[in-house]
Scaffold this active site. Structure first.
Site, PDB file in Angstrom:
ATOM      1  N   SER A 144       0.830  -1.202   0.000  1.00 43.63           N
ATOM      2  CA  SER A 144       0.000   0.000   0.000  1.00 43.63           C
ATOM      3  C   SER A 144       0.867   1.257   0.000  1.00 43.63           C
ATOM      4  O   SER A 144       1.661   1.468  -0.904  1.00 43.63           O
ATOM      5  CB  SER A 144      -0.967  -0.029   1.190  1.00 43.63           C
ATOM      6  OG  SER A 144      -1.888   1.028   1.119  1.00 43.63           O
ATOM      7  N   ASP A 303      -1.967   6.315  -4.288  1.00 38.61           N
ATOM      8  CA  ASP A 303      -0.863   5.582  -3.680  1.00 38.61           C
ATOM      9  C   ASP A 303      -0.454   4.418  -4.591  1.00 38.61           C
ATOM     10  O   ASP A 303      -1.094   4.190  -5.632  1.00 38.61           O
ATOM     11  CB  ASP A 303      -1.225   5.130  -2.265  1.00 38.61           C
ATOM     12  CG  ASP A 303      -2.334   4.098  -2.225  1.00 38.61           C
ATOM     13  OD1 ASP A 303      -3.078   3.971  -3.220  1.00 38.61           O
ATOM     14  OD2 ASP A 303      -2.486   3.420  -1.189  1.00 38.61           O
ATOM     15  N   ASP A 305      -0.771   1.187  -4.804  1.00 42.02           N
ATOM     16  CA  ASP A 305      -1.729   0.169  -5.258  1.00 42.02           C
ATOM     17  C   ASP A 305      -3.064   0.783  -5.678  1.00 42.02           C
ATOM     18  O   ASP A 305      -4.022   0.069  -5.954  1.00 42.02           O
ATOM     19  CB  ASP A 305      -1.938  -0.917  -4.203  1.00 42.02           C
ATOM     20  CG  ASP A 305      -2.435  -0.381  -2.872  1.00 42.02           C
ATOM     21  OD1 ASP A 305      -2.374   0.840  -2.660  1.00 42.02           O
ATOM     22  OD2 ASP A 305      -2.877  -1.173  -2.030  1.00 42.02           O
ATOM     23  N   ASP A 307      -5.565   2.432  -4.312  1.00 41.46           N
ATOM     24  CA  ASP A 307      -6.840   2.360  -3.608  1.00 41.46           C
ATOM     25  C   ASP A 307      -7.109   3.640  -2.805  1.00 41.46           C
ATOM     26  O   ASP A 307      -8.228   3.854  -2.351  1.00 41.46           O
ATOM     27  CB  ASP A 307      -6.932   1.115  -2.716  1.00 41.46           C
ATOM     28  CG  ASP A 307      -5.870   1.057  -1.628  1.00 41.46           C
ATOM     29  OD1 ASP A 307      -4.980   1.926  -1.597  1.00 41.46           O
ATOM     30  OD2 ASP A 307      -5.926   0.123  -0.804  1.00 41.46           O
TER      31      ASP A 307
END
Length: 574
Positions: A144, A303, A305, A307
């Site tokens: 993340s 970010d 990833d 999400d």
């Protein structure tokens, strides 16, 4: 665990590759480093794995990834899910390809089909793919927004959400049973492909995901009307967001989209943003520079990833770019969705808005204004996904929006995790909506404050690393449990919730009731004057987090109250 014995085994056992053994021999004289790498096995928790990349039992490497995957495979087999398979995605983190194949080939060796994306993809598309492909589970290789030295491994279940009870604890139990590497299976990749156990996911999943995100638009005609007038600067922070965000904005018709070129390159070293988190002001330097050059209306960042979405907006009165918290951008989207659905008569029956307990109380006011049920859940979007599954199974509610303060929201039911590309679409549409009225997003935010109250929230953290740090964090939580505070500065503590004990105690009456939520190591204090604070150890980093929220009569007054409360809370727990 005898860390010295384990270290020596890794240094000499031919099971571990030459590079791994060489890395470990290189730290032979650093006892503290050896201890940190081997004092435990990297913990597989309810959020999966997350740790520093490197050799050792307490690190992210192909061996710990395989070990975790073997436990997951054992659980899938116990659920008769081998034929349904597992979808796997990864972001731009270092070792992402290696960890993806380590997981896929372990599954294949256990007779479980792995559906693997051919290149990096955002987390929400993995959630979508699990449901679309009818898989029993999903895996995302990502850390993340953690610093660049980290990588991680998140597990999803058949509903597309991260695993929740009972599957999370059952998987943890199975992973815990894999106590040695000779219990772990793997196989050659070519053999797995030939056996039909390693399958590359085709473009059709991408196309269906993008079509579903496009369909979220409420007023495409307003986007078409304002598409030439809005200037958007976007940075993927070296992560997965570039392709998806460019695609969805183009599909919706936005014409002036500028990509920050240095951060457009997917790179796990994150050369221009060592801490690639939209919550970190340092990550915005290049995008804000480009925004000023282009005179942009909006500045957006996702970010690694993809999400989470961070936002800056130009304040036309001052000419400066103003930052939005995750709560603020989520409330603009929530007001738009609820307001427009109510106006158009498209609000479903028994509508529900779902938020985490550490998110803004403005959500309660917005939900009440539109007669929408507000449901609070523990921190972690998987609990929002759990509510969506409950709604789907029982028909008790219809999901209209869900969010958490950490820059994540989901404006539809096609996935079960927060979705930054979809949030980009909705927020840009909201910007077009306000632009059509001669207003900016900042003007829209001020309107919300004037309508519902000046709700402001903040977060502070203490980082406590290593064995001693973990003990210190637990000591802080234990001390707070045995000595409930009665005041934080000028704020009285009205009630204390202990989610680990499932208790809410009214400090005036002494009455104790249930929190109604699952057990979790979280303390929450309801304070006077519509304020609150919450304390919880991070599930992914060696930190303890302190969340605070206030409601003021003006922006400046609310900011002053917030700063004072944050200071008093930190002082109490230090």
């Amino acid at each position: 665990m005898d860390y010295r014995k384990e270290y020596e085994k890794w240094c000499t056992d031919p099971y571990f590759d030459e590079a791994t053994r060489a890395e470990l021999k290189g730290i032979a004289g650093d006892e503290k480093e050896i201890e940190d790498r081997f004092y435990r096995t990297l913990e597989f928790g309810t959020a999966g794995l997350r740790g520093v990349i490197g050799a050792g039992t307490n690190r992210m490497n192909i061996y710990t990834v395989r070990q975790a995957t073997q436990g997951l495979a054992n659980y899938i087999l116990s659920q008769n899910g081998a034929e349904r398979g597992v979808a796997i995605a990864h972001d731009s983190r270092l070792m992402a390809d290696e960890f993806t194949d380590a997981a896929a080939l372990c599954l294949a060796a256990n007779g479980i089909k792995a559906y693997v994306f051919p290149s990096l993809r955002p987390v929400p598309e993995l959630s979508f793919a699990v449901r679309k492909l009818g898989c029993i589970a999903g895996i995302v290789i990502t850390a993340s927004h953690n610093p660049r030295e980290y990588n991680g491994y998140k597990v999803y279940w058949e509903d597309g959400a991260q695993v929740t009870p009972p599957h999370d604890t059952n998987i943890m139990d199975e992973v815990g049973k894999v106590t040695s590497f000779d219990m772990v299976k793997t196989m050659d990749k070519d053999d797995a492909v030939k056996a039909g156990l390693y399958c590359v996911i085709g473009d059709e999943v991408d196309e269906e995901y993008f079509a579903t995100v496009r369909a979220l638009s409420i007023h495409p005609e307003i986007i078409k009307q304002m598409a030439k007038d809005i200037k958007i600067v976007y940075t993927p922070l070296h992560g997965t967001g570039l392709g998806p965000v460019q695609r969805v904005l183009k599909d919706l018709g936005f014409e002036n989209v500028y990509i920050e070129p240095q951060q457009a390159v997917a790179d796990g070293h994150f050369p221009t943003a060592p801490y690639p988190n939209p919550e970190n002001p340092d990550a915005w330097t290049l995008a804000l520079k480009l925004a000023k050059e282009k005179d942009a209306d909006l500045v957006l960042a996702t970010d690694p990833d993809a999400d989470r979405l961070g936002v800056y907006c130009k304040d036309t009165k001052s000419g400066e770019y103003v930052t939005f918290t995750g709560n603020m951008s989520a409330m603009l989207i929530a007001e738009y969705i609820l307001g427009q659905k109510s106006l158009m008569g498209t609000m479903p029956e028994k509508p529900a808005l779902v938020e985490s307990i550490v998110s803004t109380d403005m959500a309660k006011a917005i939900a009440a204004a539109y007669n929408v049920e507000l449901i609070e859940v523990l921190t972690g979007f998987k609990y929002i996904g759990e509510q969506m599954l409950k709604f789907e199974k029982t028909g008790c509610n219809n999901y209209v929006f869900g969010f958490e303060e950490s820059y994540g929201c989901l404006p539809g039911t096609y996935a079960r995790d927060k979705d930054a590309p979809a949030a980009v679409c909705m927020l840009c549409e909201v910007a077009a909506f306000y632009k059509s009225q001669g207003k900016t997003l900042w003007d829209g935010m001020i309107e919300l404050y004037e309508k519902y109250g000046y709700y402001r929230e903040g977060i502070a953290t203490m980082t406590l690393k290593g064995i001693d740090g973990a003990a210190q964090i637990q000591e802080i939580m234990n001390k707070a449990r045995t000595n409930t505070p009665t005041k934080f500065g000028s704020f009285d503590v009205l009630a204390a919730r202990d989610y680990k004990k499932d208790t809410r105690k009214d400090l005036k009456t002494g009455e104790v009731t249930s929190t109604g939520l699952p057990s979790s190591d979280v303390l929450y204090y309801e304070l006077s004057d519509n304020a609150w604070c919450c304390v919880r150890p991070s599930g992914t980093e060696p930190k303890i987090k302190f969340y605070v929220g206030v409601k003021g009569s003006s922006f400046d007054q609310a900011e002053s109250l917030l700063a004072d409360l944050k200071e008093k809370v930190l002082a109490y727990f230090e």
